[in-house]
Design a protein around this motif. Structure first.
Motif, PDB file in Angstrom:
ATOM      1  N   SER A 107       0.667  -1.462  -0.163  1.00 11.85           N
ATOM      2  CA  SER A 107      -0.312  -0.317   0.032  1.00 11.85           C
ATOM      3  C   SER A 107       1.212   1.200   0.494  1.00 11.85           C
ATOM      4  N   HIS A 108       2.156   1.094   0.593  1.00 13.75           N
ATOM      5  CA  HIS A 108       3.578   2.834   0.412  1.00 13.75           C
ATOM      6  C   HIS A 108       3.593   2.649  -0.160  1.00 13.75           C
ATOM      7  N   ALA A 109       3.993   1.429  -1.490  1.00 14.79           N
ATOM      8  CA  ALA A 109       4.381   2.047  -2.600  1.00 14.79           C
ATOM      9  C   ALA A 109       3.249   2.476  -3.687  1.00 14.79           C
ATOM     10  N   ARG A 110       1.631   1.706  -2.928  1.00 13.95           N
ATOM     11  CA  ARG A 110       1.147   2.721  -3.912  1.00 13.95           C
ATOM     12  C   ARG A 110       0.911   3.737  -4.119  1.00 13.95           C
ATOM     13  N   GLN A 112       8.026  11.055   7.786  1.00 14.28           N
ATOM     14  CA  GLN A 112       8.787  10.336   8.560  1.00 14.28           C
ATOM     15  C   GLN A 112      10.130   9.556   8.488  1.00 14.28           C
ATOM     16  N   ALA A 113       9.279   8.273   7.353  1.00 16.46           N
ATOM     17  CA  ALA A 113      11.478   7.981   6.508  1.00 16.46           C
ATOM     18  C   ALA A 113      11.791   8.663   5.458  1.00 16.46           C
ATOM     19  N   LYS A 149      16.522   8.684  -2.879  1.00 16.75           N
ATOM     20  CA  LYS A 149      16.242   7.841  -1.323  1.00 16.75           C
ATOM     21  C   LYS A 149      16.060   6.694  -1.528  1.00 16.75           C
ATOM     22  N   VAL A 150      16.833   5.783  -0.789  1.00 15.33           N
ATOM     23  CA  VAL A 150      17.119   4.301  -0.845  1.00 15.33           C
ATOM     24  C   VAL A 150      16.105   3.598  -0.213  1.00 15.33           C
ATOM     25  N   LEU A 151      15.586   2.907  -0.717  1.00 16.41           N
ATOM     26  CA  LEU A 151      14.662   1.719  -0.261  1.00 16.41           C
ATOM     27  C   LEU A 151      15.038   0.819   0.981  1.00 16.41           C
ATOM     28  N   ARG A 152      13.993   0.341   1.427  1.00 11.97           N
ATOM     29  CA  ARG A 152      14.248   0.319   2.593  1.00 11.97           C
ATOM     30  C   ARG A 152      14.880  -1.293   3.513  1.00 11.97           C
ATOM     31  N   HIS A 153      14.248  -1.669   2.470  1.00 18.34           N
ATOM     32  CA  HIS A 153      14.720  -3.085   2.556  1.00 18.34           C
ATOM     33  C   HIS A 153      15.914  -3.525   2.061  1.00 18.34           C
ATOM     34  N   ILE A 202      -0.128   6.423   5.968  1.00 22.74           N
ATOM     35  CA  ILE A 202       0.470   5.428   4.859  1.00 22.74           C
ATOM     36  C   ILE A 202       1.684   7.072   4.454  1.00 22.74           C
ATOM     37  N   ILE A 203       0.603   8.816   4.335  1.00 17.24           N
ATOM     38  CA  ILE A 203       1.366   9.507   4.030  1.00 17.24           C
ATOM     39  C   ILE A 203       2.307  10.311   5.318  1.00 17.24           C
TER      40      ILE A 203
END
Length: 120
Positions: free
Chosen positions: A16-19, A55-56, A76-80, A49-50
């Motif tokens: 959902s965050h990506a969508r 925050q990130a 920004k580099v993705l989290r995983h 989600i926003i």
């Protein structure tokens, strides 16, 4: 005002965050109501989600009158950890999720050529 979207059971490939991020990339002035309808989420879920994305550090917003304008941090580099090791950025994710059919076809063609070259 629209009702609550039908719940979805089971897992999906895209979070959902990506969508939500993809919808904002298409329209930085999108209203939470419109994002929720597009993503089949509740407005409350989109607000959370926003907030998570802000925050990130993936997203920020400025208030303009009664509406918001969102700004995505494309570098920004993705989290995983695997995504971070590969240097995958928000921009690379959004390129994959692009609604532009021509761009999507181009990405698929590049992927197909890469797989052919790797199989040689």
């Amino acid at each position: 005002m629209g009702g609550v979207p039908e719940p979805h059971t089971g897992w999906t490939f895209i979070t959902s965050h990506a969508r939500v991020l993809a919808v904002i990339a298409e329209n930085p002035n999108a209203r939470i109501r419109d994002i929720a309808a597009h993503c089949r989420l509740t407005e409350r879920a989109v607000q959370k989600i926003i907030a998570d994305l802000e925050q990130a550090g993936f997203l920020s917003h400025t208030r303009q009158g009664r509406s918001n304008t969102y700004r995505i941090e494309p570098g920004k580099v993705l989290r995983h950890p695997a995504e971070a090791e590969a240097g995958l950025t928000v921009a690379s994710l959004l390129a994959l999720l692009a609604q532009d059919e021509e761009r999507r076809a181009e990405l698929l063609a590049v992927g197909a050529r890469t797989r052919i070259e790797e199989s040689r």
